[in-house]
Design a protein around this motif. Structure first.
Motif, PDB file in Angstrom:
ATOM      1  N   ALA A   1      -6.250  10.308   4.446  1.00 21.74           N
ATOM      2  CA  ALA A   1      -7.623   9.911   4.776  1.00 21.74           C
ATOM      3  C   ALA A   1      -7.668   8.444   5.205  1.00 21.74           C
ATOM      4  O   ALA A   1      -8.384   8.099   6.150  1.00 21.74           O
ATOM      5  CB  ALA A   1      -8.546  10.162   3.589  1.00 21.74           C
ATOM      6  N   LYS A   2      -6.900   7.580   4.531  1.00 17.89           N
ATOM      7  CA  LYS A   2      -6.865   6.157   4.896  1.00 17.89           C
ATOM      8  C   LYS A   2      -6.353   5.978   6.322  1.00 17.89           C
ATOM      9  O   LYS A   2      -6.826   5.120   7.055  1.00 17.89           O
ATOM     10  CB  LYS A   2      -5.976   5.378   3.938  1.00 17.89           C
ATOM     11  CG  LYS A   2      -6.579   5.155   2.583  1.00 17.89           C
ATOM     12  CD  LYS A   2      -5.636   4.326   1.741  1.00 17.89           C
ATOM     13  CE  LYS A   2      -6.190   4.141   0.343  1.00 17.89           C
ATOM     14  NZ  LYS A   2      -5.292   3.376  -0.501  1.00 17.89           N
ATOM     15  N   ASP A   3      -5.362   6.779   6.724  1.00 18.35           N
ATOM     16  CA  ASP A   3      -4.823   6.693   8.082  1.00 18.35           C
ATOM     17  C   ASP A   3      -5.861   7.116   9.105  1.00 18.35           C
ATOM     18  O   ASP A   3      -5.988   6.513  10.170  1.00 18.35           O
ATOM     19  CB  ASP A   3      -3.575   7.564   8.238  1.00 18.35           C
ATOM     20  CG  ASP A   3      -2.356   6.961   7.563  1.00 18.35           C
ATOM     21  OD1 ASP A   3      -2.371   5.746   7.302  1.00 18.35           O
ATOM     22  OD2 ASP A   3      -1.404   7.704   7.314  1.00 18.35           O
TER      23      ASP A   3
ATOM     24  N   LEU B   1       0.829  -1.210   0.000  1.00 17.71           N
ATOM     25  CA  LEU B   1       0.000   0.000   0.000  1.00 17.71           C
ATOM     26  C   LEU B   1       0.861   1.258   0.000  1.00 17.71           C
ATOM     27  O   LEU B   1       0.577   2.227  -0.710  1.00 17.71           O
ATOM     28  CB  LEU B   1      -0.929   0.025   1.217  1.00 17.71           C
ATOM     29  CG  LEU B   1      -2.079  -0.968   1.242  1.00 17.71           C
ATOM     30  CD1 LEU B   1      -2.816  -0.881   2.578  1.00 17.71           C
ATOM     31  CD2 LEU B   1      -3.030  -0.708   0.087  1.00 17.71           C
ATOM     32  N   LYS B   2       1.926   1.249   0.806  1.00 14.37           N
ATOM     33  CA  LYS B   2       2.799   2.422   0.881  1.00 14.37           C
ATOM     34  C   LYS B   2       3.544   2.624  -0.430  1.00 14.37           C
ATOM     35  O   LYS B   2       3.673   3.758  -0.910  1.00 14.37           O
ATOM     36  CB  LYS B   2       3.779   2.288   2.052  1.00 14.37           C
ATOM     37  CG  LYS B   2       4.651   3.516   2.250  1.00 14.37           C
ATOM     38  CD  LYS B   2       3.802   4.748   2.560  1.00 14.37           C
ATOM     39  CE  LYS B   2       4.656   5.990   2.671  1.00 14.37           C
ATOM     40  NZ  LYS B   2       3.878   7.176   2.953  1.00 14.37           N
TER      41      LYS B   2
ATOM     42  N   GLU C   1      -9.140   6.968   8.770  1.00 12.21           N
ATOM     43  CA  GLU C   1     -10.148   5.902   8.839  1.00 12.21           C
ATOM     44  C   GLU C   1      -9.629   4.720   9.654  1.00 12.21           C
ATOM     45  O   GLU C   1     -10.351   4.156  10.476  1.00 12.21           O
ATOM     46  CB  GLU C   1     -10.509   5.428   7.432  1.00 12.21           C
ATOM     47  CG  GLU C   1     -11.278   6.446   6.622  1.00 12.21           C
ATOM     48  CD  GLU C   1     -11.460   6.000   5.186  1.00 12.21           C
ATOM     49  OE1 GLU C   1     -11.459   4.767   4.925  1.00 12.21           O
ATOM     50  OE2 GLU C   1     -11.586   6.874   4.320  1.00 12.21           O
ATOM     51  N   PHE C   2      -8.358   4.351   9.432  1.00 20.27           N
ATOM     52  CA  PHE C   2      -7.757   3.230  10.139  1.00 20.27           C
ATOM     53  C   PHE C   2      -7.685   3.523  11.634  1.00 20.27           C
ATOM     54  O   PHE C   2      -7.989   2.668  12.460  1.00 20.27           O
ATOM     55  CB  PHE C   2      -6.368   2.947   9.562  1.00 20.27           C
ATOM     56  CG  PHE C   2      -5.704   1.732  10.124  1.00 20.27           C
ATOM     57  CD1 PHE C   2      -6.203   0.472   9.867  1.00 20.27           C
ATOM     58  CD2 PHE C   2      -4.564   1.835  10.907  1.00 20.27           C
ATOM     59  CE1 PHE C   2      -5.587  -0.668  10.376  1.00 20.27           C
ATOM     60  CE2 PHE C   2      -3.940   0.721  11.424  1.00 20.27           C
ATOM     61  CZ  PHE C   2      -4.449  -0.535  11.156  1.00 20.27           C
TER      62      PHE C   2
ATOM     63  N   SER D   1       1.107   4.119  -2.822  1.00 17.71           N
ATOM     64  CA  SER D   1       0.790   5.521  -2.512  1.00 17.71           C
ATOM     65  C   SER D   1       1.930   6.463  -2.891  1.00 17.71           C
ATOM     66  O   SER D   1       1.704   7.641  -3.146  1.00 17.71           O
ATOM     67  CB  SER D   1       0.415   5.697  -1.034  1.00 17.71           C
ATOM     68  OG  SER D   1       1.559   5.655  -0.212  1.00 17.71           O
TER      69      SER D   1
END
Length: 106
Positions: free
Chosen positions: A94-96, A20-21, A98-99, A24
């Motif tokens: 945003a993903k962080d 994922l990283k 949400e996580f 990104s």
């Protein structure tokens, strides 16, 4: 490096997060901007091992990664890379967020 950390780096969870990283970052080094090199995913902090946020990680080519760890001297090609690279907090994605909400709800 502890045995437990070494084992974590072999886990499916780490491989997924690393992927994922890398995605990104556009599969580019966040130090020099180069692509097409072997890339490492560097931990900016070890506070959340196993539950890292994407902003806890930085993608580096091996040369920049070695520089960050002080294993090589800075040269003309990597003079832009400084110790501040790991100290300046990156904006949360945003993903962080949400996580983090998901983890806090557990």
């Amino acid at each position: 490096m502890t045995e437990r950390y070494k084992e974590y780096l072999k886990s499916g969870e780490w491989k997924h997060l690393k992927g994922l990283k890398l995605k990104s970052s556009g599969h580019k080094c966040e130090g020099c901007g180069e692509s097409g090199r072997v890339l490492d995913v560097h931990h900016n902090t070890y506070d959340r091992i196993g539950m890292e946020l994407l902003t806890d990680l930085t993608v580096y080519c091996q040369e920049c990664h070695n520089t960050v760890h002080g294993r090589v001297e800075k040269s003309d090609w990597n003079k832009y890379l400084s110790e501040e690279t790991d100290r300046v907090p990156k904006p949360r994605l945003a993903k962080d967020i949400e996580f983090t909400k998901l983890i806090n709800s557990i």
